[in-house]
Design a protein around this motif. Structure first.
Motif, PDB file in Angstrom:
ATOM      1  N   ASP A 156      11.017  10.888 -13.176  1.00  0.00           N
ATOM      2  CA  ASP A 156      10.934  10.723 -14.532  1.00  0.00           C
ATOM      3  C   ASP A 156      11.610   9.820 -14.645  1.00  0.00           C
ATOM      4  OD1 ASP A 156       8.607   8.638 -15.420  1.00  0.00           O
ATOM      5  OD2 ASP A 156       7.989   9.895 -16.754  1.00  0.00           O
ATOM      6  N   LYS A 157      11.606   8.689 -15.721  1.00  0.00           N
ATOM      7  CA  LYS A 157      12.759   8.429 -16.328  1.00  0.00           C
ATOM      8  C   LYS A 157      12.715   7.973 -17.233  1.00  0.00           C
ATOM      9  CE  LYS A 157      15.775   5.463 -14.816  1.00  0.00           C
ATOM     10  NZ  LYS A 157      17.030   5.149 -14.330  1.00  0.00           N
ATOM     11  N   THR A 158      13.161   7.331 -18.628  1.00  0.00           N
ATOM     12  CA  THR A 158      12.553   7.060 -19.869  1.00  0.00           C
ATOM     13  C   THR A 158      14.294   6.535 -20.708  1.00  0.00           C
ATOM     14  OG1 THR A 158      11.901   8.140 -21.120  1.00  0.00           O
ATOM     15  CG2 THR A 158       9.960   6.780 -20.056  1.00  0.00           C
ATOM     16  N   VAL A 159      14.027   5.257 -20.840  1.00  0.00           N
ATOM     17  CA  VAL A 159      15.326   4.572 -21.181  1.00  0.00           C
ATOM     18  C   VAL A 159      15.683   4.294 -22.797  1.00  0.00           C
ATOM     19  CG1 VAL A 159      17.273   3.311 -21.301  1.00  0.00           C
ATOM     20  CG2 VAL A 159      16.336   4.082 -18.754  1.00  0.00           C
ATOM     21  N   CYS A 160      15.892   4.740 -24.184  1.00  0.00           N
ATOM     22  CA  CYS A 160      15.468   5.133 -25.304  1.00  0.00           C
ATOM     23  C   CYS A 160      16.487   3.576 -25.560  1.00  0.00           C
ATOM     24  CB  CYS A 160      16.105   5.875 -25.878  1.00  0.00           C
ATOM     25  SG  CYS A 160      16.228   5.440 -27.948  1.00  0.00           S
ATOM     26  N   GLY A 161      15.874   2.470 -25.867  1.00  0.00           N
ATOM     27  CA  GLY A 161      16.974   1.811 -26.369  1.00  0.00           C
ATOM     28  C   GLY A 161      17.207   0.734 -27.868  1.00  0.00           C
ATOM     29  N   GLN A 162      16.600   2.647 -28.806  1.00  0.00           N
ATOM     30  CA  GLN A 162      16.960   2.161 -29.840  1.00  0.00           C
ATOM     31  C   GLN A 162      18.516   1.788 -31.463  1.00  0.00           C
ATOM     32  OE1 GLN A 162      13.971   2.410 -32.013  1.00  0.00           O
ATOM     33  NE2 GLN A 162      14.805   2.459 -34.450  1.00  0.00           N
ATOM     34  N   LYS A 163      19.398   2.654 -29.825  1.00  0.00           N
ATOM     35  CA  LYS A 163      20.888   2.798 -30.871  1.00  0.00           C
ATOM     36  C   LYS A 163      21.337   1.449 -31.360  1.00  0.00           C
ATOM     37  CE  LYS A 163      25.531   3.313 -29.933  1.00  0.00           C
ATOM     38  NZ  LYS A 163      26.534   3.727 -28.750  1.00  0.00           N
ATOM     39  N   ILE A 164      20.697   0.276 -30.545  1.00  0.00           N
ATOM     40  CA  ILE A 164      21.400  -0.798 -30.996  1.00  0.00           C
ATOM     41  C   ILE A 164      19.610  -1.158 -32.172  1.00  0.00           C
ATOM     42  CG2 ILE A 164      19.977  -2.172 -29.413  1.00  0.00           C
ATOM     43  CD1 ILE A 164      21.653  -4.133 -29.008  1.00  0.00           C
ATOM     44  N   VAL A 165      18.621  -1.234 -32.904  1.00  0.00           N
ATOM     45  CA  VAL A 165      18.410  -1.589 -33.779  1.00  0.00           C
ATOM     46  C   VAL A 165      19.111  -0.840 -34.885  1.00  0.00           C
ATOM     47  CG1 VAL A 165      15.907  -1.066 -34.505  1.00  0.00           C
ATOM     48  CG2 VAL A 165      16.356  -1.430 -31.982  1.00  0.00           C
ATOM     49  N   ARG A 171       0.810  -0.934  -0.206  1.00  0.00           N
ATOM     50  CA  ARG A 171      -0.321  -0.198  -0.170  1.00  0.00           C
ATOM     51  C   ARG A 171       0.931   1.111  -0.084  1.00  0.00           C
ATOM     52  NH1 ARG A 171      -2.465  -2.766  -1.529  1.00  0.00           N
ATOM     53  NH2 ARG A 171      -4.966  -3.649  -0.828  1.00  0.00           N
ATOM     54  N   ASP A 172       0.808   1.759  -1.030  1.00  0.00           N
ATOM     55  CA  ASP A 172       0.687   3.932  -0.010  1.00  0.00           C
ATOM     56  C   ASP A 172       2.226   4.402  -1.205  1.00  0.00           C
ATOM     57  OD1 ASP A 172      -1.067   5.040   0.616  1.00  0.00           O
ATOM     58  OD2 ASP A 172      -0.425   4.468   2.688  1.00  0.00           O
ATOM     59  N   ILE A 173       2.137   2.871  -2.214  1.00  0.00           N
ATOM     60  CA  ILE A 173       3.368   3.065  -3.252  1.00  0.00           C
ATOM     61  C   ILE A 173       3.450   4.794  -4.030  1.00  0.00           C
ATOM     62  CG2 ILE A 173       4.822   1.711  -4.846  1.00  0.00           C
ATOM     63  CD1 ILE A 173       2.917  -0.410  -4.564  1.00  0.00           C
ATOM     64  N   ALA A 174       4.567   4.504  -3.851  1.00  0.00           N
ATOM     65  CA  ALA A 174       5.063   6.074  -4.392  1.00  0.00           C
ATOM     66  C   ALA A 174       5.537   5.626  -6.117  1.00  0.00           C
ATOM     67  CB  ALA A 174       6.501   6.618  -3.983  1.00  0.00           C
ATOM     68  N   GLY A 175       5.379   6.397  -6.861  1.00  0.00           N
ATOM     69  CA  GLY A 175       5.528   6.690  -8.361  1.00  0.00           C
ATOM     70  C   GLY A 175       4.230   6.515  -9.679  1.00  0.00           C
ATOM     71  N   ALA A 176       2.780   6.187  -9.078  1.00  0.00           N
ATOM     72  CA  ALA A 176       2.253   5.398  -9.253  1.00  0.00           C
ATOM     73  C   ALA A 176       2.171   5.811 -11.063  1.00  0.00           C
ATOM     74  CB  ALA A 176       0.981   5.755  -8.685  1.00  0.00           C
ATOM     75  N   ASN A 177       2.390   7.622 -11.365  1.00  0.00           N
ATOM     76  CA  ASN A 177       2.802   7.595 -12.907  1.00  0.00           C
ATOM     77  C   ASN A 177       3.330   7.879 -13.202  1.00  0.00           C
ATOM     78  OD1 ASN A 177      -0.312   8.060 -12.731  1.00  0.00           O
ATOM     79  ND2 ASN A 177      -0.039  10.182 -11.498  1.00  0.00           N
ATOM     80  N   LEU A 178       5.591   7.267 -12.849  1.00  0.00           N
ATOM     81  CA  LEU A 178       6.203   7.526 -13.049  1.00  0.00           C
ATOM     82  C   LEU A 178       6.253   6.053 -14.437  1.00  0.00           C
ATOM     83  CD1 LEU A 178       8.032   7.888 -10.023  1.00  0.00           C
ATOM     84  CD2 LEU A 178       7.643   9.738 -11.949  1.00  0.00           C
ATOM     85  N   SER A 179       7.522   5.935 -15.586  1.00  0.00           N
ATOM     86  CA  SER A 179       7.360   5.266 -16.199  1.00  0.00           C
ATOM     87  C   SER A 179       8.143   3.944 -15.999  1.00  0.00           C
ATOM     88  CB  SER A 179       8.019   5.950 -17.964  1.00  0.00           C
ATOM     89  OG  SER A 179       7.786   6.673 -18.051  1.00  0.00           O
ATOM     90  N   VAL A 180       7.811   2.964 -16.277  1.00  0.00           N
ATOM     91  CA  VAL A 180       8.898   1.618 -15.769  1.00  0.00           C
ATOM     92  C   VAL A 180      10.092   1.566 -17.512  1.00  0.00           C
ATOM     93  CG1 VAL A 180       7.464  -0.150 -14.842  1.00  0.00           C
ATOM     94  CG2 VAL A 180       6.507  -0.203 -16.905  1.00  0.00           C
ATOM     95  N   GLY A 212      12.754  -2.096 -23.929  1.00  0.00           N
ATOM     96  CA  GLY A 212      12.045  -2.188 -23.686  1.00  0.00           C
ATOM     97  C   GLY A 212      11.164  -0.367 -25.014  1.00  0.00           C
ATOM     98  N   GLU A 213      10.379  -0.072 -25.758  1.00  0.00           N
ATOM     99  CA  GLU A 213      10.510   0.838 -26.378  1.00  0.00           C
ATOM    100  C   GLU A 213       8.515   1.553 -25.795  1.00  0.00           C
ATOM    101  OE1 GLU A 213       8.864   2.720 -31.124  1.00  0.00           O
ATOM    102  OE2 GLU A 213       9.207   0.783 -30.194  1.00  0.00           O
ATOM    103  N   GLN A 214       8.360   0.821 -25.422  1.00  0.00           N
ATOM    104  CA  GLN A 214       6.866   1.273 -24.454  1.00  0.00           C
ATOM    105  C   GLN A 214       7.147   1.261 -23.225  1.00  0.00           C
ATOM    106  OE1 GLN A 214       3.556  -0.398 -26.503  1.00  0.00           O
ATOM    107  NE2 GLN A 214       4.284  -1.246 -27.565  1.00  0.00           N
ATOM    108  N   HIS A 215       6.668   2.418 -22.707  1.00  0.00           N
ATOM    109  CA  HIS A 215       6.486   2.670 -21.002  1.00  0.00           C
ATOM    110  C   HIS A 215       5.251   2.166 -20.300  1.00  0.00           C
ATOM    111  CE1 HIS A 215      11.154   3.166 -22.038  1.00  0.00           C
ATOM    112  NE2 HIS A 215      10.652   3.495 -23.659  1.00  0.00           N
ATOM    113  N   PRO A 216       4.275   1.741 -19.788  1.00  0.00           N
ATOM    114  CA  PRO A 216       3.342   2.167 -19.023  1.00  0.00           C
ATOM    115  C   PRO A 216       3.936   2.557 -17.650  1.00  0.00           C
ATOM    116  CG  PRO A 216       4.457  -0.322 -19.560  1.00  0.00           C
ATOM    117  CD  PRO A 216       5.179   0.603 -20.035  1.00  0.00           C
ATOM    118  N   THR A 217       2.792   2.937 -17.475  1.00  0.00           N
ATOM    119  CA  THR A 217       3.079   3.482 -15.825  1.00  0.00           C
ATOM    120  C   THR A 217       3.411   2.463 -15.152  1.00  0.00           C
ATOM    121  OG1 THR A 217       0.526   3.909 -14.783  1.00  0.00           O
ATOM    122  CG2 THR A 217       1.306   5.701 -15.766  1.00  0.00           C
ATOM    123  N   LYS A 218       4.011   2.254 -13.858  1.00  0.00           N
ATOM    124  CA  LYS A 218       4.207   1.690 -12.707  1.00  0.00           C
ATOM    125  C   LYS A 218       2.680   1.358 -11.962  1.00  0.00           C
ATOM    126  CE  LYS A 218       6.981   1.653  -8.714  1.00  0.00           C
ATOM    127  NZ  LYS A 218       7.852   2.829  -7.392  1.00  0.00           N
TER     128      LYS A 218
END
Length: 282
Positions: A254-263, A182-191, A221-227
């Motif tokens: 928030d933080k998102t990571v781009c994994g496109q370079k290896i592609v 319960r009461d976990i922080a970062g609900a709207n942050l990206s995974v 992974g390219e997509q980043h749903p919320t936590k």
């Protein structure tokens, strides 16, 4: 041409990687911390060898120890080396760099065709940005250690660093992390997530690539749903109590990571770009 590979650290990722490389007709040597673990690898066709980088006594100059270290060196001296040593920083271990330096001392002046160093996207700060490989920073003590570890192996002219995002896959179902809490922080942050199949696939792509010199690739992974959405779905899949998140909307964390370079550079094609789909393969 790479025909033999040494993997230092055959755990959750290293062991299935070793089996995958065996299926590609490569000769594979793999380390475990105990002789019993090494024997278990050998039963699967991997040339298992014991290597405990925490055991400083094993690196002394006695005759018996020297003989064992010589055998370890022979196992390490292959066409390619994959270094997959968990930092242990979250659990309070502080000797990560010392362990890596012991490994480098063992390697000596052996010349590899390719070195792959497994790192983490923990080198990127949660600062509201989308991070590519150029935006790593020593924003705290842990990230400073991680970047120093990468640099130890980027000293090899043939080294590629792979920065894995959050790891999911068989025996690593994320629904167990927050079930019923319960009461976990970062609900709207990206995974930012990477499936085991892509850890293996990206590593193999690097071994096969004809590029020379050093490089760094994110694997994420390219997509980043919320936590909140991701862990709600993850617990539902396992039939566990769903977590409850605190209300917060601080996008600056928030933080998102781009994994496109290896592609773009190695023509790698991800098995799973969507963390929600990854859940079906854990």
């Amino acid at each position: 041409m790479i025909t033999s590979v040494a993997i230092v650290g055959c755990g959750w990722f290293g062991t299935p990687l070793a089996k995958f490389l065996l299926d590609k007709n490569l000769k594979v040597f793999g380390s475990k911390r105990t002789p019993q673990g090494a024997d278990a690898l050998s039963e699967d066709g991997i040339h298992g060898f014991a290597l405990d980088l925490d055991d400083t006594c094993a690196f002394n100059d006695s005759t018996s120890q020297s003989e064992q270290l010589n055998k370890t060196q022979q196992a390490l001296w292959q066409d390619a080396l994959i270094v997959n040593i968990p930092p242990g920083l979250r659990s309070g271990k502080s000797d990560y760099l010392e362990r890596l330096q012991r490994l480098k001392t063992l390697i000596g002046d052996h010349q590899y065709q390719r070195v792959v160093f497994v790192s983490t996207t923990g080198v990127y700060a949660a600062d509201g940005r989308c991070h590519d490989e150029t935006s790593a920073s020593a924003y705290d003590d842990k990230s400073e250690t991680l970047l120093a570890a990468e640099q130890l192996f980027l000293d090899y002219s043939c080294c590629t660093v792979l920065r894995f995002a959050g790891l999911v896959g068989p025996k690593r179902a994320p629904g167990r992390f927050f079930a019923g809490k319960r009461d976990i922080a970062g609900a709207n942050l990206s995974v930012n997530m990477t499936h085991l199949d892509d850890c293996i696939g990206a590593t193999y792509q690097v071994l096969q690539a004809q590029h020379s010199g050093n490089n760094i690739f994110n694997v994420c992974g390219e997509q980043h749903p919320t936590k909140q959405a991701f862990y709600f779905a993850a617990t539902q899949k396992l039939g566990l109590p769903t977590p409850a998140f605190a209300v917060d909307n601080d996008a600056s964390l928030d933080k998102t990571v781009c994994g496109q370079k290896i592609v773009n550079e190695l023509n790698y094609q991800y098995h799973y770009s969507d963390p929600m789909v990854m859940l079906e393969h854990c």
